[in-house]
Design an enzyme around this catalytic site. Structure first.
Site, short mmCIF file in Angstrom:
data_model
loop_
_atom_site.label_atom_id
_atom_site.label_comp_id
_atom_site.label_asym_id
_atom_site.label_seq_id
_atom_site.Cartn_x
_atom_site.Cartn_y
_atom_site.Cartn_z
CB SER A 184 -0.88 0.05 1.25
OG SER A 184 -1.69 -1.09 1.32
N1 SAH Z 1 0.66 -5.31 4.28
C1 SAH Z 1 1.41 -5.70 3.10
C2 SAH Z 1 0.56 -5.67 1.87
C3 SAH Z 1 -0.07 -6.94 1.71
S1 SAH Z 1 -0.94 -7.24 0.19
C4 SAH Z 1 2.60 -4.83 2.90
O1 SAH Z 1 2.81 -3.89 3.66
O2 SAH Z 1 3.37 -5.12 1.97
C5 SAH Z 1 -1.97 -8.51 0.86
C6 SAH Z 1 -1.26 -9.78 1.21
O3 SAH Z 1 -2.23 -10.66 1.77
C7 SAH Z 1 -0.64 -10.51 0.03
O4 SAH Z 1 0.71 -10.73 0.26
C8 SAH Z 1 -1.45 -11.82 -0.04
O5 SAH Z 1 -0.68 -12.91 -0.46
C9 SAH Z 1 -1.90 -11.97 1.41
N2 SAH Z 1 -3.07 -12.82 1.61
C10 SAH Z 1 -4.19 -12.92 0.88
N3 SAH Z 1 -5.04 -13.80 1.42
C11 SAH Z 1 -4.45 -14.28 2.54
C12 SAH Z 1 -4.83 -15.23 3.54
N4 SAH Z 1 -6.00 -15.86 3.51
N5 SAH Z 1 -3.97 -15.46 4.55
C13 SAH Z 1 -2.77 -14.84 4.61
N6 SAH Z 1 -2.35 -13.93 3.70
C14 SAH Z 1 -3.18 -13.66 2.67
#
Ligand code: SAH
Length: 194
Positions: free
Chosen positions: A42
């Site tokens: 983000s």
């Molecule tokens: N907070 C992160 C951005 C994450 S994007 C940052 O600062 O970079 C969202 C993330 O959630 C992705 O890496 C995706 O793989 C993960 N994700 C999606 N569904 C998920 C689930 N059920 N359990 C764990 N992670 C998940």
């Protein structure tokens, strides 16, 4: 948690460490960027705003769903007690752990797997931060929130979601409040989009 300290910390946190080679030069821009595997980091202003809304403190046990690059994890680790972070893509979790280890954070616990039903072994949590969009708020996450706790979660379909702040009072009553519209990648899993 002190607002000025949060802003100072995020301004000094080098986002390029969390980005892949081809995107490091855009680290300073306040925009979401790709981190591989179809996922995104983000924009820093939103990460700071969400951390402020969550308002952890040094005694908080925090659950984060969606480790991704680890950028949000670093900010949570700086201002919380213990951070439990779950990521479904092993490569992202491993990469985030390398960066966060090199920064010296010893209060982060990593799990690779579906976090849509939380991480029950270490529950309850004082704060829960979900950084992927859910179709609705998973009941398991609400159950794993402490009385007096707070959760932030984007709820809604692929193109736009409502950032929801859910709070639980000391008697376990749950309150839900919409903060603003946001756009996150999908939460995939049992209580996600399937
Ligand atoms: N907070 C992160 C951005 C994450 S994007 C940052 O600062 O970079 C969202 C993330 O959630 C992705 O890496 C995706 O793989 C993960 N994700 C999606 N569904 C998920 C689930 N059920 N359990 C764990 N992670 C998940």
């Amino acid at each position: 948690m002190d607002y000025n300290e949060l802003i100072a910390f995020t301004e000094n946190l080098d986002r390029s460490s969390f980005l892949e080679a081809g995107y490091k030069q855009y680290a300073q821009i306040d925009e979401p960027l790709p981190i591989g595997f179809g996922q995104t980091i983000s924009q820093p202003s939103l990460v700071a705003q969400m951390t402020w809304l969550l308002r952890p403190d040094k005694s908080s046990r925090v659950l984060e769903i969606g480790t991704g690059s680890g950028y949000q994890t670093a900010i949570l680790a700086e201002f919380s007690g213990q951070v439990y972070t779950v990521e479904r893509i092993r490569e992202l979790s491993d990469r985030a752990r390398d960066v966060l280890d090199s920064m010296g954070y010893a209060n982060i616990h990593y799990k690779v797997g579906d976090g849509s039903d939380g991480w029950s072994e270490n529950a309850p949590y004082d704060r829960i931060m979900v950084t992927a969009a859910a179709s609705e708020i998973p009941e398991e996450l609400i159950d794993q929130l402490s009385p007096g706790g707070r959760m932030l979660i984007p709820v809604g379909p692929r193109d736009v979601q409502e950032l929801v702040m859910l709070s639980k009072d000391s008697s376990g009553e749950v309150y839900r409040e919409a903060v603003e519209n946001v756009r996150f990648v999908e939460l995939i899993g049992k209580y996600g989009w399937g």
